[in-house]
Design a protein around this motif. Structure first.
Motif, PDB file in Angstrom:
ATOM      1  N   UNK A  88      -0.050   4.117  -1.329  1.00 32.67           N
ATOM      2  CA  UNK A  88      -0.947   5.172  -1.136  1.00 32.67           C
ATOM      3  C   UNK A  88      -1.044   5.532   0.283  1.00 32.67           C
ATOM      4  N   UNK A  89      -1.062   4.476   1.317  1.00 28.80           N
ATOM      5  CA  UNK A  89      -1.124   4.885   2.643  1.00 28.80           C
ATOM      6  C   UNK A  89      -0.283   3.866   3.259  1.00 28.80           C
ATOM      7  N   UNK A  90       0.218   4.196   4.640  1.00 28.18           N
ATOM      8  CA  UNK A  90       0.912   3.442   5.377  1.00 28.18           C
ATOM      9  C   UNK A  90       0.552   3.077   6.866  1.00 28.18           C
ATOM     10  N   UNK A  91       0.609   2.239   7.372  1.00 30.56           N
ATOM     11  CA  UNK A  91       0.313   1.814   8.828  1.00 30.56           C
ATOM     12  C   UNK A  91       1.379   1.888   9.934  1.00 30.56           C
ATOM     13  N   UNK A  92       1.056   2.107  11.048  1.00 32.02           N
ATOM     14  CA  UNK A  92       2.249   2.357  12.068  1.00 32.02           C
ATOM     15  C   UNK A  92       1.765   1.803  13.338  1.00 32.02           C
ATOM     16  N   UNK A  93       2.876   1.769  14.256  1.00 30.64           N
ATOM     17  CA  UNK A  93       2.985   1.154  15.499  1.00 30.64           C
ATOM     18  C   UNK A  93       2.237   2.290  16.738  1.00 30.64           C
ATOM     19  N   UNK A  94       0.950   2.361  16.562  1.00 29.45           N
ATOM     20  CA  UNK A  94       0.264   3.355  17.337  1.00 29.45           C
ATOM     21  C   UNK A  94      -0.287   2.679  18.805  1.00 29.45           C
ATOM     22  N   UNK A  95      -0.947   3.466  19.427  1.00 33.29           N
ATOM     23  CA  UNK A  95      -1.515   3.151  20.938  1.00 33.29           C
ATOM     24  C   UNK A  95      -2.229   1.773  20.728  1.00 33.29           C
ATOM     25  N   UNK A  96      -2.791   1.362  19.605  1.00 33.80           N
ATOM     26  CA  UNK A  96      -3.540   0.077  19.544  1.00 33.80           C
ATOM     27  C   UNK A  96      -2.655  -1.302  19.274  1.00 33.80           C
ATOM     28  N   UNK A  99      -3.418  -4.593  21.085  1.00 35.96           N
ATOM     29  CA  UNK A  99      -4.801  -4.729  21.125  1.00 35.96           C
ATOM     30  C   UNK A  99      -5.014  -5.587  19.968  1.00 35.96           C
ATOM     31  N   UNK A 100      -5.808  -6.811  20.463  1.00 33.70           N
ATOM     32  CA  UNK A 100      -6.125  -7.778  19.204  1.00 33.70           C
ATOM     33  C   UNK A 100      -7.125  -7.301  18.473  1.00 33.70           C
ATOM     34  N   UNK A 101      -7.538  -7.568  17.163  1.00 34.47           N
ATOM     35  CA  UNK A 101      -8.443  -6.942  16.298  1.00 34.47           C
ATOM     36  C   UNK A 101      -9.945  -7.078  16.680  1.00 34.47           C
ATOM     37  N   UNK A 274      -6.071  -2.372   8.802  1.00 31.49           N
ATOM     38  CA  UNK A 274      -5.538  -1.279   8.290  1.00 31.49           C
ATOM     39  C   UNK A 274      -6.027  -0.153   8.701  1.00 31.49           C
ATOM     40  N   UNK A 275      -7.318  -0.089   8.968  1.00 34.11           N
ATOM     41  CA  UNK A 275      -8.047   1.204   9.680  1.00 34.11           C
ATOM     42  C   UNK A 275      -7.420   1.278  11.065  1.00 34.11           C
ATOM     43  N   UNK A 276      -7.377   0.309  11.811  1.00 31.17           N
ATOM     44  CA  UNK A 276      -6.724   0.143  12.967  1.00 31.17           C
ATOM     45  C   UNK A 276      -5.407   0.740  13.392  1.00 31.17           C
ATOM     46  N   UNK A 277      -4.412   0.647  12.324  1.00 31.87           N
ATOM     47  CA  UNK A 277      -3.140   0.884  12.307  1.00 31.87           C
ATOM     48  C   UNK A 277      -2.641   2.070  11.340  1.00 31.87           C
ATOM     49  N   UNK A 318      -2.439  10.687  18.659  1.00 29.69           N
ATOM     50  CA  UNK A 318      -1.500   9.574  18.240  1.00 29.69           C
ATOM     51  C   UNK A 318      -1.787   8.643  17.062  1.00 29.69           C
ATOM     52  N   UNK A 319      -2.809   8.633  16.608  1.00 28.71           N
ATOM     53  CA  UNK A 319      -3.426   7.607  15.738  1.00 28.71           C
ATOM     54  C   UNK A 319      -3.656   8.788  14.315  1.00 28.71           C
ATOM     55  N   UNK A 320      -3.038   8.147  13.257  1.00 31.81           N
ATOM     56  CA  UNK A 320      -3.358   8.589  12.030  1.00 31.81           C
ATOM     57  C   UNK A 320      -2.627   9.795  11.840  1.00 31.81           C
ATOM     58  N   UNK A 321      -3.013  10.845  11.007  1.00 35.46           N
ATOM     59  CA  UNK A 321      -2.396  12.021  10.867  1.00 35.46           C
ATOM     60  C   UNK A 321      -2.602  13.039  11.877  1.00 35.46           C
ATOM     61  N   UNK A 322      -1.992  13.025  13.056  1.00 36.09           N
ATOM     62  CA  UNK A 322      -2.416  13.872  14.075  1.00 36.09           C
ATOM     63  C   UNK A 322      -3.927  13.881  14.296  1.00 36.09           C
TER      64      UNK A 322
END
Length: 356
Positions: A88-96, A99-101, A274-277, A318-322
């Protein structure tokens, strides 16, 4: 098996995950790179280098770069494994991604619900008797939401959530969308809120009322750090509110009733990888254990059988859906996914008031 072969297989599997997700959801960049790039037998260091360029990462020393590279590898592993089992949702290589959690949580999550200050007393709920709610609402399309902003390396999410809700009710009441000043709250609302150290939206609403308004971004721009409180200038424009109210706790219906009328400040338990990415989709997965982040609910709707609430975040586009986040509703849990129904509030505004 040789290290080169292991890396090749790893990135081939990564490419397959990206391909499977993007092929069915028309998203060619689930983890931040095209499926063609991910299907190639890149060396991990090459991917890290290209990601660093994409996100303008500059490290102060070779040692710092090595440290961030190791963090990047661990985060990428989590992203790949999560995307492989999710639907239902996907993670991605964003600006974080470097960064350690624990560092992420201490830097970017700034909602402080247990701070010293007035108790969150029960208030009137003006939308209690609302009926015949629309099937969907999107305040972005109604012109009540400013572009996504970026709080930077500062726990000021509470200020951005407050301001977005005030921007919304001001537009609804006056017809004018004004981008307002988070920095003023950072610098001046210091009795119970603490700038980059965290804060609480109800306290910020109370500050705006007591201060007879809040300035615009143009007059009081964001600095990404705490500064000195500037005195009001006689010619400066301010936007006022007349009060604020809390949404009844643990009630999805109540939040939807309020959201049908205006954008809402919301606290959620966001302390998870999951929220971070988060990249896209309707989130229903891993959450934190306490309310630690503030966003702004700006609508709700349904897609492909999934009911969701649309949230505006303050981590840039750059995070999430725009810069936005869709979270699942209709789960039957009183508190909702990530405790989204546990703490929500909104400002009120009469058209006749000081300033705009």
């Amino acid at each position: 098996m040789a290290m080169g072969s292991k890396l090749s297989l790893f990135f081939l599997s990564l490419g397959f995950v990206a391909y499977s997700s993007s092929a069915s959801h028309n998203d060619p960049s689930v983890v931040g790179y095209s499926q063609e790039d991910l299907a190639l037998p890149y060396k991990l260091v090459d991917l890290f280098s290209s990601w660093s360029v994409k996100h303008s990462k500059i490290y102060v020393s070779p040692e710092e770069k090595v440290k961030r590279y190791e963090v990047f590898k661990q985060n990428l592993k989590h992203i790949v494994e999560t995307n492989r089992r999710n639907g239902s949702y996907w993670l991605g290589l964003n600006q974080f991604a470097d960064v350690a959690h624990e560092e992420f949580k201490s830097t970017y999550l700034g909602l402080k619900t247990g701070m010293d200050g007035p108790a969150r007393a029960p208030t009137a709920f003006r939308y209690e008797n609302s009926v015949n709610l629309p099937w969907s609402v999107d305040w972005r399309k109604k012109g009540a939401v400013t572009p996504v902003k970026n709080q930077g390396e500062c726990g000021s999410c509470w200020a951005f959530s407050t301001v977005a809700a005030v921007e919304g009710i001001n537009q609804i009441a006056t017809g004018k969308l004004e981008s307002l000043s988070e920095q003023e709250l950072m610098d001046c609302d210091t009795t119970f809120d603490h700038g980059c150290g965290g804060g609480f939206m109800d306290f910020a609403f109370a500050y705006i009322m007591g201060n007879l308004g809040i300035h615009t971004d143009d007059d009081y721009p964001y600095l990404m750090e705490e500064g000195y409180c500037k005195e009001k200038q006689p010619q400066s424009k301010v936007v006022t509110i007349s009060g604020y109210e809390d949404v009844p706790e643990n009630s999805e219906v109540s939040l939807l009733k309020a959201l049908a009328h205006q954008p809402i400040s919301v606290g959620i338990a966001a302390g998870s990888k999951d929220f971070q990415f988060y990249k896209r989709g309707v989130f229903e997965g891993s959450c934190g254990t306490e309310l630690d982040h503030a966003l702004t609910a700006v609508g709700y709707g349904s897609s492909d059988g999934q009911d969701y609430i649309i949230m505006k975040n303050s981590w840039g586009k750059s995070w999430g859906e725009q810069g936005y986040f869709r979270i699942k509703r209709g789960t039957g849990k009183p508190e909702g996914v990530c405790s989204i129904y546990s703490m929500a509030s909104y400002p009120t505004k009469s058209i006749t008031g000081h300033g705009a």
